[in-house]
Write a protein that holds these residues in place. Structure first.
Motif, mmCIF file in Angstrom:
data_model
loop_
_atom_site.group_PDB
_atom_site.id
_atom_site.type_symbol
_atom_site.label_atom_id
_atom_site.label_comp_id
_atom_site.label_asym_id
_atom_site.label_seq_id
_atom_site.Cartn_x
_atom_site.Cartn_y
_atom_site.Cartn_z
ATOM 1 N N THR A 1 -2.667 -8.343 2.749
ATOM 2 C CA THR A 1 -3.715 -7.873 1.836
ATOM 3 C C THR A 1 -4.809 -8.922 1.677
ATOM 4 O O THR A 1 -5.797 -8.673 0.995
ATOM 5 N N SER B 1 -0.943 -12.380 -3.166
ATOM 6 C CA SER B 1 -1.376 -11.605 -2.009
ATOM 7 C C SER B 1 -0.362 -11.731 -0.884
ATOM 8 O O SER B 1 0.293 -12.769 -0.745
ATOM 9 N N ASP C 1 0.868 -1.180 0.000
ATOM 10 C CA ASP C 1 0.000 0.000 0.000
ATOM 11 C C ASP C 1 0.903 1.227 0.000
ATOM 12 O O ASP C 1 1.571 1.511 0.999
#
Length: 436
Positions: free
Chosen positions: A421, A412, A301
């Protein structure tokens, strides 16, 4: 015999030409800093992540050069060497770059089997080795290296992540106490595989997890059926596998043919980070396998990273895809890019401005000054090198891996929990080719 005027003029012209050539060379060297790049561009390691790392490093160099170079003044002139997936070639190429090309900085090294002897060689000659990819803790452990640096993670951290994930999720996901989980540690028998397996074993035992089998093999072995048979007999729940691309492919194929079943397989980077290649061979069979490695930057992120990192990641991804035509951007691209970016932006400008040159001793001092907090690189971790006189002198003390999971057509992050995530799929679901 007296010298004629014509001979004098000819001699003067030759001397002037030589002087002019020397001046031109000096000017070129003044405006450019030559850096050696050693990666496996051919051989089995090439497809295992080495080429991806080299592309990442070159993207970092291109971006810096497009802005005028180091400090906006000195362009980087890379001198590439192919170590051909062979340790002896890697050592010879390092020697050639240092002695013949007169290069003071070598960037790269994919294989730990190359990194261990190369670090000793470059250290002896008091040149800089900036390791981007090889992970073996043995490269640094108790060596007190002064001229070798690695911002990359080290193999002990794979064991920490492996045991940490199992200890955290065994009860909730498997309905088993960690002490009841039986694991097998299989690995290629070079410094990379041995280092990962040793760390897996140490941290698993520390967490009270059973190590039912630990088995090494040659990465060039033509047959791994005996290993598969041992795994079937041991009836393990979880497998940790440290391997390159050809041996992973061989193992998974023979495991599938013999009906080996398990609750989860954890890769340890290297061949398991080349997900597009594994998917081409095995398709959905490898869905939900886990892999421990430094994170591919694009999975993070960007809002949790330092300002500018998000845009830098986008640029890296776009350029990697343009250069290679690949859809998936593997972790090795981020490794090559990230470590090279730190060298070019956080070390070399300081070497020049604070310590007066790009000589190895100035670079060494500048590297030891680096103090990047967590979130300050595209891979999320910070950078601070252990100083001389410590057990891991030259290793980044702030590096961290993650546990990733192959979630169908994408990857992920599933551990550490605070940056995941996706909630991990554990164990492998019913219907999985390898699921127990």
């Amino acid at each position: 015999m007296p010298t004629s005027r014509r001979q004098l003029l000819k001699g003067s012209a030759a001397a002037a030409a030589t002087l002019s050539l020397d001046w031109t060379r000096a000017q070129a060297q003044a405006e450019n800093l030559r850096i050696g790049l050693i990666y496996d561009l051919t051989g089995p390691f090439a497809a295992g992540g080495s080429v991806a790392s080299s592309v990442g490093a070159q993207i970092a160099i291109d971006l810096v050069n497009e802005k005028g170079g180091i400090g906006g003044k000195t362009k980087i002139a890379p001198v590439s060497a192919d170590s051909q997936s062979k340790a002896d070639v890697a050592i010879n190429e390092a020697e050639r770059l240092i002695s013949q090309e007169k290069i003071d900085i070598i960037n790269g090294v994919y294989s730990s089997a190359h990194a261990v002897p190369m670090a000793a060689k470059v250290e002896q000659q008091k040149k800089i080795l900036w390791i981007t990819t090889a992970v073996s803790t043995a490269v640094f452990k108790d060596k007190n290296l002064q001229y070798v640096f690695r911002a990359q993670i080290h193999s002990d951290q794979y064991g920490q992540a492996f045991a940490g994930f199992l200890a955290e999720h065994a009860k909730a996901k498997l309905g088993m106490e960690p002490a009841d989980v039986k694991v097998a540690l299989i690995h290629e028998d070079g410094p990379y595989g041995v280092g990962v397996a040793a760390a897996d074993e140490a941290y698993a035992k520390q967490a009270g997890i059973q190590v039912a089998l630990r088995e090494g093999y040659s990465a060039s072995a033509p047959d791994l059926s005996v290993l598969v048979t041992k795994l079937k007999r041991a009836k393990v729940d979880v497998i940790s596998h440290a391997g390159y691309n050809p041996d992973i492919t061989l193992f998974l194929r023979q495991a599938r043919e013999s009906g080996l079943r398990f609750k989860m397989l954890f890769g340890a980077g290297a061949g398991y980070s080349q997900l597009d290649k594994l998917r081409t061979t095995f398709g959905a069979d490898i869905d939900n396998f886990c892999n421990i490695d430094p994170v591919p930057a694009q999975l993070l992120d960007p809002s949790k990273l330092a300002p500018g990192m998000g845009e830098l990641i986008k640029t890296m991804v776009m350029r990697y895809q343009a250069k290679t035509g690949a859809t998936d951007v593997p972790p090795h691209c981020s490794m090559g890019f990230n470590q090279t970016w730190v060298l070019l932006n956080n070390v070399l400008p300081v070497a020049k401005e604070k310590y007066g040159s790009f000589e190895p001793d100035a670079i060494r001092k500048a590297a030891l000054d680096v103090d990047i907090p967590a979130g300050g690189t595209i891979q999320g971790y910070g950078v601070k090198f252990f100083p001389p006189g410590t057990p891991l002198s030259g290793q980044n003390e702030r590096s961290t891996p993650v546990v990733m999971q192959n979630a169908g057509e994408h990857i992920s992050v599933v551990w550490p929990t605070n940056i995941r995530t996706q909630d991990p799929v554990f164990p492998l679901p019913k219907g999985s080719t390898y699921g127990a």
